[in-house]
Design a protein around this motif. Structure first.
Motif, PDB file in Angstrom:
ATOM      1  N   SER A  91       0.820  -1.204   0.000  1.00 44.24           N
ATOM      2  CA  SER A  91       0.000   0.000   0.000  1.00 44.24           C
ATOM      3  C   SER A  91       0.858   1.259   0.000  1.00 44.24           C
ATOM      4  CB  SER A  91      -0.902   0.007   1.243  1.00 44.24           C
ATOM      5  OG  SER A  91      -1.594   1.230   1.373  1.00 44.24           O
ATOM      6  N   ARG A  92       0.361   2.307  -0.643  1.00 52.77           N
ATOM      7  CA  ARG A  92       0.986   3.623  -0.528  1.00 52.77           C
ATOM      8  C   ARG A  92       0.864   4.089   0.920  1.00 52.77           C
ATOM      9  NH1 ARG A  92       3.836   3.295  -4.503  1.00 52.77           N
ATOM     10  NH2 ARG A  92       3.310   4.122  -6.565  1.00 52.77           N
ATOM     11  N   VAL A 105       2.842   5.719   8.997  1.00 49.04           N
ATOM     12  CA  VAL A 105       1.877   4.680   9.341  1.00 49.04           C
ATOM     13  C   VAL A 105       1.083   4.297   8.096  1.00 49.04           C
ATOM     14  CG1 VAL A 105      -0.075   4.034  10.800  1.00 49.04           C
ATOM     15  CG2 VAL A 105       1.683   5.611  11.674  1.00 49.04           C
ATOM     16  N   CYS A 106       1.130   3.031   7.743  1.00 47.33           N
ATOM     17  CA  CYS A 106       0.369   2.571   6.585  1.00 47.33           C
ATOM     18  C   CYS A 106      -1.126   2.613   6.923  1.00 47.33           C
ATOM     19  CB  CYS A 106       0.782   1.146   6.216  1.00 47.33           C
ATOM     20  SG  CYS A 106      -0.155   0.494   4.813  1.00 47.33           S
ATOM     21  N   GLN A 110      -1.878  -0.512   9.348  1.00 43.48           N
ATOM     22  CA  GLN A 110      -1.192   0.194  10.439  1.00 43.48           C
ATOM     23  C   GLN A 110       0.233  -0.285  10.712  1.00 43.48           C
ATOM     24  OE1 GLN A 110      -4.836  -0.174  10.768  1.00 43.48           O
ATOM     25  NE2 GLN A 110      -4.426   1.827   9.856  1.00 43.48           N
ATOM     26  N   TRP A 111       0.857  -0.907   9.734  1.00 40.09           N
ATOM     27  CA  TRP A 111       2.290  -1.118   9.897  1.00 40.09           C
ATOM     28  C   TRP A 111       2.922   0.268  10.056  1.00 40.09           C
ATOM     29  CZ3 TRP A 111       5.450  -5.440   7.202  1.00 40.09           C
ATOM     30  CH2 TRP A 111       4.837  -6.677   7.440  1.00 40.09           C
ATOM     31  N   THR A 112       3.861   0.379  10.985  1.00 36.34           N
ATOM     32  CA  THR A 112       4.369   1.686  11.368  1.00 36.34           C
ATOM     33  C   THR A 112       5.891   1.716  11.240  1.00 36.34           C
ATOM     34  OG1 THR A 112       2.531   1.959  12.913  1.00 36.34           O
ATOM     35  CG2 THR A 112       4.466   3.381  13.239  1.00 36.34           C
ATOM     36  N   TYR A 113       6.389   2.784  10.623  1.00 32.38           N
ATOM     37  CA  TYR A 113       7.818   2.938  10.358  1.00 32.38           C
ATOM     38  C   TYR A 113       8.334   4.204  11.033  1.00 32.38           C
ATOM     39  CZ  TYR A 113       6.573  -0.342   6.656  1.00 32.38           C
ATOM     40  OH  TYR A 113       6.093  -1.427   5.962  1.00 32.38           O
ATOM     41  N   GLU A 114       9.548   4.115  11.576  1.00 33.86           N
ATOM     42  CA  GLU A 114      10.212   5.306  12.084  1.00 33.86           C
ATOM     43  C   GLU A 114      10.607   6.195  10.905  1.00 33.86           C
ATOM     44  OE1 GLU A 114      10.287   5.922  15.251  1.00 33.86           O
ATOM     45  OE2 GLU A 114       9.449   3.936  15.753  1.00 33.86           O
ATOM     46  N   ALA A 122       4.253  -3.980  13.632  1.00 34.59           N
ATOM     47  CA  ALA A 122       3.561  -4.776  12.622  1.00 34.59           C
ATOM     48  C   ALA A 122       2.578  -5.688  13.348  1.00 34.59           C
ATOM     49  CB  ALA A 122       4.554  -5.586  11.797  1.00 34.59           C
ATOM     50  N   PRO A 123       1.354  -5.236  13.598  1.00 35.59           N
ATOM     51  CA  PRO A 123       0.409  -5.988  14.428  1.00 35.59           C
ATOM     52  C   PRO A 123       0.018  -7.342  13.822  1.00 35.59           C
ATOM     53  CG  PRO A 123      -0.702  -4.159  13.321  1.00 35.59           C
ATOM     54  CD  PRO A 123       0.759  -3.984  13.080  1.00 35.59           C
ATOM     55  N   HIS A 124      -0.171  -8.295  14.701  1.00 36.26           N
ATOM     56  CA  HIS A 124      -0.696  -9.618  14.346  1.00 36.26           C
ATOM     57  C   HIS A 124       0.216 -10.410  13.399  1.00 36.26           C
ATOM     58  CE1 HIS A 124      -4.279  -8.165  16.294  1.00 36.26           C
ATOM     59  NE2 HIS A 124      -4.427  -7.201  15.402  1.00 36.26           N
ATOM     60  N   MET A 125       1.510 -10.161  13.468  1.00 39.17           N
ATOM     61  CA  MET A 125       2.437 -10.901  12.604  1.00 39.17           C
ATOM     62  C   MET A 125       3.168 -12.019  13.345  1.00 39.17           C
ATOM     63  SD  MET A 125       1.901  -9.685   9.656  1.00 39.17           S
ATOM     64  CE  MET A 125       3.198 -10.515   8.752  1.00 39.17           C
TER      65      MET A 125
END
Length: 416
Positions: A91-92, A105-106, A110-114, A122-125
């Motif tokens: 995703s963009r 934040v995607c 909601q994958w989240t990057y510094e 990376a929730p639920h991975m």
């Protein structure tokens, strides 16, 4: 008809020395895709400025064809350029344009990057999921005097160092890192990006089409046929170039590099720079050639240092004592091109106090609109079956021959 059905290689073979390109190289979709691949993915291109992301969390998204990149400043105050693609399912992350973020934040999962690109959430991975190998993909970039150049290739051309070495000293007095964008205009031209660049690389058309620019711009500086001039005009031209040589020598003696430097053939990174004389009042590219901003850039204390001109294969720039103008070119399709122009002033300059926005922008707004009409006319012409490549003027269009030659050579170097 040949242009329509010829192979790509045959089209390149058709280009005759000293002539414009065959029609298909301006009109065909397969050529457009190849141009994006070669000139906007494998070469260095100008995309923006450090001053556009002055604080940590500031970010700007630039789209180039199907590619999207994020220019940002991280928490350590360092510039970063990363791909705008989430490492989960692609995703963009951010939409086009400027924004401010604390983290990337995607919006999908909601994958989240510094801000340095590292994946932090990376929730639920699952407990065994390794986040360390899922950072955002970095993009090669160089900040040259505050101008951001990127290359999307794994192994970027090494001759970018020539541009760095030449421009580091030339741009230093303007201190572009401590400027701000006072105004930005996007114009979509109805023409191929190469027609946009060709139009910019000659001033053969200036006197008939750019009355505002010609107040401060000397079209003779880009060539003329001495036989076409009257005796009086020839005498004036000779006096101008004698003055130019004297002025260049004086500028350089004062520590301001000014002589022409060209890397336009037999190179990968194409550029040209020169300090140009400003006509009339001699201060800036405005309606009356006087400075648009009373607050000068960087360490500038003089208004008589002309216009430091820099072009590359997708940009042109003018740096003056009081302000700068940068233009970036991004192809949108075979017959549409985005021209993004930005006007820079000192970061502390106040609109209505230190500068008047109309005076700052009027000349290049008018010039860009006029050029857009000319490019559209050119696109219509090269799309007509009656078009055949025309001969360039050896006096005023040498830079176009250089560009077309470089274009074909680079295509060949990349296997086309």
């Amino acid at each position: 008809m040949l242009n329509r059905f010829a192979s790509f290689s045959a089209l390149l073979d058709m280009r005759a020395k000293g002539h414009s390109l065959p029609a298909g190289l301006y009109t065909r979709e397969d050529v457009f895709e190849a141009d994006l691949d070669v000139f906007f993915s494998r070469h260095w291109i100008y995309v923006g400025l450090e001053c556009e992301v002055p604080e940590p969390g500031d970010a700007v998204v630039i789209d180039i064809g199907k590619i999207s990149v994020i220019l940002l400043r991280d928490d350590d105050n360092e510039i970063r350029v990363v791909r705008n693609v989430c490492r989960h399912r692609g995703s963009r992350l951010l939409d086009a344009g400027a924004t401010v973020v604390s983290k990337l934040v995607c919006p999908y999962h909601q994958w989240t990057y510094e801000l340095d690109g590292a994946l932090s959430y990376a929730p639920h991975m699952g407990r065994d999921f390794d986040k360390s190998c899922r950072s955002l993909k970095p993009v090669h970039f160089r900040s040259i005097g505050g101008l951001i150049y990127i290359c999307l290739a794994d192994n970027p051309p090494e001759d970018i160092r020539n541009l760095e070495e030449v421009m580091r000293e030339r741009l230093a007095p303007y201190d572009l890192r401590n400027t701000k964008v006072a105004h930005q205009v996007d114009v979509i031209e109805d023409g191929n990006w190469k027609l946009t660049m060709e139009n910019n690389r000659e001033c053969y058309h200036c006197s008939a089409n750019h009355p505002e620019l010609c107040v401060s711009f000397v079209d003779l500086d880009f060539g003329f046929d001495p036989e076409s001039l009257s005796a009086e005009d020839r005498e004036q031209a000779e006096a101008h170039f004698a003055m130019y040589a004297e002025r260049t020598q004086s500028w350089e003696a004062d520590g301001f590099p000014s002589a022409t430097v060209e890397r336009v053939r037999d190179c990968e990174t194409n550029f040209r720079t020169q300090r140009l004389i400003i006509a009339g009042a001699g201060e800036s590219q405005t309606e009356d050639a006087t400075a648009a901003s009373s607050k000068l850039l960087g360490t500038m204390i003089r208004k008589d240092l002309g216009d430091t001109h820099l072009w590359g294969h997708n940009s042109w720039n003018h740096f003056m004592g009081d302000h700068a103008v940068t233009s970036m070119v991004i192809p949108l399709s075979a017959d549409k091109t985005l021209v993004r122009t930005k006007w820079l002033v000192h970061k502390d300059a106040v609109e209505g106090v230190d500068y008047d926005l109309h005076k700052l922008t009027h000349v290049w707004i008018e010039t860009t609109n006029q050029d857009s009409e000319l490019v559209a006319r050119s696109q219509a012409g090269v799309s007509d079956p009656a078009y055949e490549p025309g001969v360039y003027s050896t006096f005023t269009e040498r830079a176009l021959d250089d560009f077309a030659t470089w274009y074909v050579d680079r295509m060949r170097a990349h296997g086309y």
